[in-house]
Design an enzyme around this catalytic site. Structure first.
Site, PDB file in Angstrom:
ATOM      1  N   GLY A  42       5.170 -10.225   3.918  1.00  0.00           N
ATOM      2  CA  GLY A  42       5.956 -10.169   5.145  1.00  0.00           C
ATOM      3  C   GLY A  42       5.313 -10.975   6.261  1.00  0.00           C
ATOM      4  O   GLY A  42       4.092 -11.010   6.396  1.00  0.00           O
TER       5      GLY A  42
ATOM      6  N   LYS B 167       5.522 -10.116   9.154  1.00  0.00           N
ATOM      7  CA  LYS B 167       5.027  -9.121  10.105  1.00  0.00           C
ATOM      8  C   LYS B 167       3.501  -9.161  10.146  1.00  0.00           C
ATOM      9  O   LYS B 167       2.898  -8.994  11.204  1.00  0.00           O
ATOM     10  CB  LYS B 167       5.502  -7.734   9.676  1.00  0.00           C
ATOM     11  CG  LYS B 167       5.226  -6.705  10.727  1.00  0.00           C
ATOM     12  CD  LYS B 167       4.791  -5.423  10.114  1.00  0.00           C
ATOM     13  CE  LYS B 167       3.998  -4.675  11.133  1.00  0.00           C
ATOM     14  NZ  LYS B 167       2.940  -3.918  10.504  1.00  0.00           N
TER      15      LYS B 167
ATOM     16  N   MET C 189       0.843  -1.204   0.000  1.00  0.00           N
ATOM     17  CA  MET C 189       0.000   0.000   0.000  1.00  0.00           C
ATOM     18  C   MET C 189       0.877   1.252   0.000  1.00  0.00           C
ATOM     19  O   MET C 189       0.407   2.344   0.348  1.00  0.00           O
ATOM     20  CB  MET C 189      -0.941  -0.014   1.202  1.00  0.00           C
ATOM     21  CG  MET C 189      -1.908  -1.194   1.143  1.00  0.00           C
ATOM     22  SD  MET C 189      -3.402  -0.948   2.102  1.00  0.00           S
ATOM     23  CE  MET C 189      -2.720  -0.786   3.725  1.00  0.00           C
ATOM     24  N   GLY C 190       2.136   1.105  -0.388  1.00  0.00           N
ATOM     25  CA  GLY C 190       3.020   2.265  -0.491  1.00  0.00           C
ATOM     26  C   GLY C 190       3.563   2.715   0.849  1.00  0.00           C
ATOM     27  O   GLY C 190       3.553   1.958   1.815  1.00  0.00           O
TER      28      GLY C 190
ATOM     29  N   HIS D  36       9.277  -3.397   3.259  1.00  0.00           N
ATOM     30  CA  HIS D  36       8.820  -3.636   1.886  1.00  0.00           C
ATOM     31  C   HIS D  36      10.012  -3.949   0.972  1.00  0.00           C
ATOM     32  O   HIS D  36       9.947  -4.842   0.133  1.00  0.00           O
ATOM     33  CB  HIS D  36       8.129  -2.390   1.310  1.00  0.00           C
ATOM     34  CG  HIS D  36       6.907  -1.940   2.056  1.00  0.00           C
ATOM     35  ND1 HIS D  36       6.867  -0.787   2.801  1.00  0.00           N
ATOM     36  CD2 HIS D  36       5.672  -2.492   2.149  1.00  0.00           C
ATOM     37  CE1 HIS D  36       5.654  -0.634   3.313  1.00  0.00           C
ATOM     38  NE2 HIS D  36       4.911  -1.652   2.946  1.00  0.00           N
TER      39      HIS D  36
ATOM     40  N   HIS E 170       9.087   1.229   3.134  1.00  0.00           N
ATOM     41  CA  HIS E 170      10.207   1.254   4.085  1.00  0.00           C
ATOM     42  C   HIS E 170      11.044  -0.005   3.849  1.00  0.00           C
ATOM     43  O   HIS E 170      10.739  -0.803   2.949  1.00  0.00           O
ATOM     44  CB  HIS E 170       9.691   1.359   5.524  1.00  0.00           C
ATOM     45  CG  HIS E 170       8.639   0.336   5.863  1.00  0.00           C
ATOM     46  ND1 HIS E 170       8.884  -1.018   5.875  1.00  0.00           N
ATOM     47  CD2 HIS E 170       7.315   0.467   6.153  1.00  0.00           C
ATOM     48  CE1 HIS E 170       7.788  -1.676   6.195  1.00  0.00           C
ATOM     49  NE2 HIS E 170       6.804  -0.784   6.353  1.00  0.00           N
TER      50      HIS E 170
ATOM     51  N   SER F  36       6.692  -0.355   9.938  1.00  0.00           N
ATOM     52  CA  SER F  36       5.314  -0.287   9.455  1.00  0.00           C
ATOM     53  C   SER F  36       5.079   1.115   8.909  1.00  0.00           C
ATOM     54  O   SER F  36       5.597   2.099   9.463  1.00  0.00           O
ATOM     55  CB  SER F  36       4.349  -0.537  10.619  1.00  0.00           C
ATOM     56  OG  SER F  36       3.045  -0.113  10.262  1.00  0.00           O
TER      57      SER F  36
HETATM   58  P1  AMP Z   1       1.547  -2.923   3.498  1.00  0.00           P
HETATM   59  O1  AMP Z   1       2.068  -1.878   2.580  1.00  0.00           O
HETATM   60  O2  AMP Z   1       1.568  -2.541   4.943  1.00  0.00           O
HETATM   61  O3  AMP Z   1       0.223  -3.500   3.044  1.00  0.00           O
HETATM   62  O4  AMP Z   1       2.572  -4.133   3.415  1.00  0.00           O
HETATM   63  C1  AMP Z   1       2.926  -4.697   2.178  1.00  0.00           C
HETATM   64  C2  AMP Z   1       3.750  -5.943   2.428  1.00  0.00           C
HETATM   65  O5  AMP Z   1       4.930  -5.587   3.158  1.00  0.00           O
HETATM   66  C3  AMP Z   1       3.010  -6.985   3.276  1.00  0.00           C
HETATM   67  O6  AMP Z   1       3.302  -8.274   2.771  1.00  0.00           O
HETATM   68  C4  AMP Z   1       3.613  -6.775   4.633  1.00  0.00           C
HETATM   69  O7  AMP Z   1       3.586  -7.935   5.437  1.00  0.00           O
HETATM   70  C5  AMP Z   1       5.050  -6.426   4.273  1.00  0.00           C
HETATM   71  N1  AMP Z   1       5.691  -5.730   5.384  1.00  0.00           N
HETATM   72  C6  AMP Z   1       5.255  -4.601   6.016  1.00  0.00           C
HETATM   73  N2  AMP Z   1       6.071  -4.302   7.038  1.00  0.00           N
HETATM   74  C7  AMP Z   1       7.052  -5.252   7.047  1.00  0.00           C
HETATM   75  C8  AMP Z   1       8.193  -5.488   7.874  1.00  0.00           C
HETATM   76  N3  AMP Z   1       8.500  -4.689   8.889  1.00  0.00           N
HETATM   77  N4  AMP Z   1       8.964  -6.556   7.585  1.00  0.00           N
HETATM   78  C9  AMP Z   1       8.657  -7.391   6.565  1.00  0.00           C
HETATM   79  N5  AMP Z   1       7.600  -7.211   5.752  1.00  0.00           N
HETATM   80  C10 AMP Z   1       6.804  -6.161   5.991  1.00  0.00           C
END
Ligand code: AMP
Length: 296
Positions: free
Chosen positions: A160, A162, A43-44, A50, A47, A198
């Site tokens: 992830g 996470k 979702m952008g 990602h 960090h 996050s």
């Molecule tokens: P999001 O943008 O929060 O939807 O996350 C996109 C992807 O990045 C998802 O598969 C998350 O699990 C992964 N992700 C987010 N934070 C972390 C982290 N700290 N370590 C590893 N993967 C992450």
């Protein structure tokens, strides 16, 4: 009068694509050539967490697509959706060194065309933990991930650990719906002080940011005690007290569960993980760690 600066680069500039037909032009060619396509759905507000997924995808696949889509259907509150960080230009700059083939930033109607009426709903796994506290979240997530799998025609998808529950839900969905895609789970990336990275951490003020690592510290200590044979129920009062002292408000959950079925456990037997979600001001933080057995 000069034209206003564009907020973000138009489709086609660099590797950014916003329309499904442009994406399909590329994926069809790649598939015809027998190239392996990896997708990293995000979702952008990218960090290092990602970027670790992007790194894994680039190491494994011939072609890599990073998707950036803030999916309205997986938010349960309009404020959370409105406050979610959007940093597309910075995101593209962070991805540049990886040389990913496409950054797919679909326009809303490319994901939810007018009349859109379908939902992917995974039972069981989505009734607990975040599913119990965020009604509809996992339906929204599974629906968009199913669409992104179909749109990108990827062979492998990187997620992830996470978001462990999300990873299990996506795996279940892919198995149940015969999706020909390998779902790869990647380790949680943390800040130097142990806070799981996050996009929502951007919303913590300096004081909350300083307090936030307590969540990970509390579950690490609980995991050590569980490995020594303690029962979860005996550890909970102390853990709640520590989190309250560290400035956390409501604790949505602090639970030990079997790693893949997510059944509740009181003792660390078999493959178990500890899961936490708690509020620091108006920011909800989640974390999870392995306690016993193998879980990937
Ligand atoms: P999001 O943008 O929060 O939807 O996350 C996109 C992807 O990045 C998802 O598969 C998350 O699990 C992964 N992700 C987010 N934070 C972390 C982290 N700290 N370590 C590893 N993967 C992450």
């Amino acid at each position: 009068m000069t034209a206003p600066e564009p907020m973000s680069p138009p489709e086609g500039e660099g590797t950014i694509l916003r329309r499904l037909d442009s994406l399909r032009d590329r994926t069809r060619t790649w598939r015809r050539r027998g190239e392996v396509i990896g997708v990293v759905p995000t979702m952008g507000a990218l960090h290092e967490g990602h970027l670790s997924l992007v790194r894994a995808a680039c190491a494994d696949c011939d072609r890599v697509i990073v998707t950036i889509f803030v999916n309205p259907r997986q938010f349960n509150s309009p404020e959370d959706l409105a406050n979610y960080p959007r940093t597309e230009i910075e995101d593209a700059a962070k991805l540049a060194p990886f040389g990913v083939d496409v950054i797919y930033v679909p326009d809303g109607d490319q994901v939810y065309p007018s009349g859109f009426a379908s939902t992917v709903s995974v039972e069981g796994l989505t009734q607990v933990l975040c599913g119990a506290h965020r009604p509809g979240h996992f339906d929204g997530m599974a629906t968009v991930v199913a669409k992104l799998f179909a749109q990108t025609a990827a062979h492998r998808a990187y997620f992830g650990r996470k978001d462990w529950q999300q990873l299990q839900v996506v795996r279940r969905m892919a198995r149940d719906l015969d999706m020909e895609i390998e779902v790869v789970g990647c380790p949680t990336v943390r800040e130097a002080d142990g806070l799981a990275m996050s996009s929502r951490n951007l919303r913590l003020d300096a004081e909350a940011r300083a307090r936030a690592p307590s969540l990970g510290a509390v579950i690490r200590d609980m995991a050590a005690a569980l490995r020594d044979g303690a029962a979860l129920t005996d550890l909970l009062p102390g853990a709640h007290a520590r989190l309250a002292e560290a400035g956390f408000g409501a604790i949505d959950y602090l639970e030990l569960r079997e790693a893949s079925t997510l059944e509740a456990r009181d003792h660390a037997t078999g493959a178990t993980r500890l899961f936490a979600a708690a509020w620091l001001g108006d920011v909800r933080l989640i974390d999870n760690i392995p306690v016993s057995g193998e879980s990937t």
